[in-house]
Design a protein around this motif. Structure first.
Motif, PDB file in Angstrom:
ATOM      1  N   LEU A  27       0.955  -1.265   0.001  1.00  0.00           N
ATOM      2  CA  LEU A  27       0.112  -0.016   0.069  1.00  0.00           C
ATOM      3  C   LEU A  27       0.866   1.287   0.055  1.00  0.00           C
ATOM      4  O   LEU A  27       0.740   2.061  -0.780  1.00  0.00           O
ATOM      5  CB  LEU A  27      -1.092  -0.015   1.185  1.00  0.00           C
ATOM      6  N   VAL A  30       2.609   1.556  -3.508  1.00  0.00           N
ATOM      7  CA  VAL A  30       1.485   2.002  -4.688  1.00  0.00           C
ATOM      8  C   VAL A  30       1.367   3.506  -4.164  1.00  0.00           C
ATOM      9  O   VAL A  30       1.281   4.308  -5.260  1.00  0.00           O
ATOM     10  CB  VAL A  30       0.698   1.051  -4.735  1.00  0.00           C
ATOM     11  N   ILE A  36      -1.390   5.871  -6.630  1.00  0.00           N
ATOM     12  CA  ILE A  36      -2.640   5.475  -6.919  1.00  0.00           C
ATOM     13  C   ILE A  36      -2.895   4.664  -5.721  1.00  0.00           C
ATOM     14  O   ILE A  36      -2.104   4.636  -4.656  1.00  0.00           O
ATOM     15  CB  ILE A  36      -2.721   4.621  -8.138  1.00  0.00           C
ATOM     16  N   GLY A  37      -4.032   3.983  -5.630  1.00  0.00           N
ATOM     17  CA  GLY A  37      -4.475   2.928  -4.576  1.00  0.00           C
ATOM     18  C   GLY A  37      -4.790   3.605  -3.342  1.00  0.00           C
ATOM     19  O   GLY A  37      -4.585   2.936  -2.177  1.00  0.00           O
ATOM     20  N   LEU A  39      -6.927   4.564  -0.308  1.00  0.00           N
ATOM     21  CA  LEU A  39      -7.795   3.989   0.358  1.00  0.00           C
ATOM     22  C   LEU A  39      -8.949   5.144   1.014  1.00  0.00           C
ATOM     23  O   LEU A  39     -10.026   4.849   1.117  1.00  0.00           O
ATOM     24  CB  LEU A  39      -7.419   3.232   1.580  1.00  0.00           C
ATOM     25  N   TYR A  92     -11.516   2.260 -10.038  1.00  0.00           N
ATOM     26  CA  TYR A  92     -10.680   1.187  -9.839  1.00  0.00           C
ATOM     27  C   TYR A  92      -9.274   1.437  -9.354  1.00  0.00           C
ATOM     28  O   TYR A  92      -8.617   0.258  -8.923  1.00  0.00           O
ATOM     29  CB  TYR A  92     -10.937   0.167 -11.195  1.00  0.00           C
ATOM     30  N   LEU A  93      -8.756   2.342  -9.634  1.00  0.00           N
ATOM     31  CA  LEU A  93      -7.649   2.626  -8.965  1.00  0.00           C
ATOM     32  C   LEU A  93      -7.530   3.299  -7.757  1.00  0.00           C
ATOM     33  O   LEU A  93      -6.581   3.864  -7.235  1.00  0.00           O
ATOM     34  CB  LEU A  93      -6.836   3.655  -9.884  1.00  0.00           C
ATOM     35  N   GLY A  94      -8.615   3.010  -6.813  1.00  0.00           N
ATOM     36  CA  GLY A  94      -8.750   3.820  -5.684  1.00  0.00           C
ATOM     37  C   GLY A  94      -9.177   5.143  -5.626  1.00  0.00           C
ATOM     38  O   GLY A  94      -9.922   5.584  -6.609  1.00  0.00           O
TER      39      GLY A  94
END
Lengths: 224, 242
Positions: A27, A30, A36-37, A39, A92-94
């Motif tokens: 996490l 990324v 990205i990603g 949360l 979809y990339l967060g």
């Protein structure tokens, strides 16, 4: 014949902690390297701060705009020198951000104001926002022009309407001793707001005009 | 009861275990049976009889299964572990989809080590590499080349600069050029223009400032969000007028 010695299986707790550690490392990688990603929506807002160069700001208010997208959130942020309207949405990339509109409030003025118009599908959201630095102002009047296009010919203007909104100080927000306002209006018509024709007027308690600002800072975002 | 039948009955009562844990239990029991059989075979027992006695001595397979299941408590940990694996897989997919973003990081690294941008002067009078850096919010603005020459029939200074985030994988603010002004000291440049290129990692701009005769330096100023920065840029010496 004796079997080869089996490997001892670690406890569930130990295995989970190891997996959590790997997930946290992934996490971090990324988020920080690939950007990205994300949360949480506030992480995307922090990224928007980087993109616009505002520096660290604090959240003044948050608005959910399901008219555009179920996950779309708009944040009004601010600090001593900046008022920043920005947004984020889940993909979809967060959580991803889009910059929005930023006001430089470092120069003295009674009112600082901007707008952000967002189009997505049939929905259209207009935000007018700003900071009120003159303590005498107790009421705001926002005036703007909306151009409605013909249903048949989308480039043909059907009508132009002037709209007016009044914001009493009960609807304003206060953070760190500074007063902010955020006005939202939603439209499903084939229309557009003209950024050049928006103004915000501040009135005192005797209903006298204290300041008038023509909106010069604006952002127009369209999503397909 | 055969060894396989015994194992199956033990494992039947271990329904809440993962496949890996069930395999671990099976191996543990196998090891236990093998150890006992080895002793009995050394004592001269026949293999079939030794196995039968071993299984009898082990006890009720259902009860063994129940007791062994107690070693694997904590379903919360199990689900948390699965969630962590799922998150890792999703992040790996996102990283693969976003691999192009690494080019931004490359741009950012290049800007701090070896910035490159071709000159667009029609004729160069003099040129020099410099390394002047100025903080600009979370970013750094670097002037890496100063040239003097002719462009569009004007004698101008060409200031090649780039901006990058302090963090190599960070994002550079997208519209910093609007807030950077380059002028002769204590005067307003009679003419300015610029061109540029860039990505989220680094942005390059070349600004052309018309020079007065005898000009020796320029001043770059950045003012935004309450921050004010100034940087003096010396002009390169030498060269001849065309």
């Amino acid at each position: 014949m004796k079997q080869t010695k089996r490997q001892v299986l670690p406890s569930r707790r130990r295995r989970t902690l190891r997996r959590l550690l790997i997930a946290a490392a992934a996490l971090c990688l990324v988020n920080r390297i690939f950007l990205i990603g994300l949360l949480f929506p506030i992480q995307a807002i922090r990224q928007n701060e980087e993109r616009t160069g505002t520096g660290r700001t604090t959240v003044i208010c948050r608005d959910w705009a399901p008219e555009l997208q179920w996950s779309r959130l708009t944040y009004l942020m601010g600090n001593e020198h900046v008022t920043f309207l920005t947004g984020t949405y889940l993909s979809y990339l967060g959580w991803l951000g889009d910059s929005g509109a930023v006001l430089d409030c470092s120069e003295e003025a009674a009112l600082h104001c901007g707008l952000w118009s967002i189009n997505q599908g049939d929905g259209k959201v207009l935000y007018v926002f700003g900071r009120i630095d003159d303590p005498a102002i107790v009421r705001l009047k926002i005036q703007g022009r909306q151009t409605v296009f013909s249903e048949e010919q989308t480039d043909q203007v059907a009508e132009e309407t002037y709209q007016e909104w009044t914001l009493e100080q009960e609807k304003w927000m206060e953070k760190d001793g500074r007063r902010y306002f955020l006005m939202k209006t939603v439209s499903y018509e084939k229309s557009s707001w003209s950024g050049q024709d928006f103004s915000v007027t501040g009135y005192n308690k005797y209903d006298e005009m204290v300041a008038e600002e023509k909106i010069e800072e604006g952002a127009f975002t369209s999503f397909v | 009861m055969t060894r396989q039948g015994f194992m199956d009955r033990v494992l039947l009562s271990l329904t809440r275990l993962t496949a890996e844990e069930r395999e671990n239990v099976r191996q543990e029991l196998e090891e236990h049976i093998e150890d006992r059989m080895e002793v009995m075979l050394e004592m001269g027992w026949k293999p079939e009889l030794a196995e039968e006695r071993c299984l009898e001595a082990m006890g009720d397979p259902v009860e063994i299964g129940r007791e062994m299941a107690k070693q694997y408590r904590g379903r919360g940990w199990l689900w948390l572990g699965r969630a962590a694996v799922l998150l890792t897989v999703v992040l790996c997919i996102q990283a693969l989809l976003g691999v192009g973003i690494l080019f931004n990081a490359w741009d950012s690294l290049e800007a701090r080590v070896n910035p490159q941008m071709g000159s667009r002067l029609d004729w160069t009078e003099s040129s020099g590499q410099v390394d002047l850096r100025m903080p600009m919010g979370n970013d750094v603005l670097r002037v890496f080349r100063v040239s003097v020459g002719k462009r569009e029939e004007r004698r101008v200074a060409e200031i090649a600069m780039c901006a990058y985030d302090r963090w190599p994988f960070g994002i550079v603010a997208y519209d910093w050029q609007r807030y950077v002004e380059i002028n002769p000291p204590d005067a307003e440049a009679p003419y300015r223009s610029s061109n540029g290129r860039g990505s989220c990692g680094a942005e390059y701009v070349q600004t052309y400032v018309e020079l007065e005769p005898g000009a020796r330096s320029l001043v770059m100023a950045y003012e935004r969000f309450g921050e004010s920065q100034r940087l003096e840029i010396p002009l390169p010496e030498g060269g001849e007028a065309p």
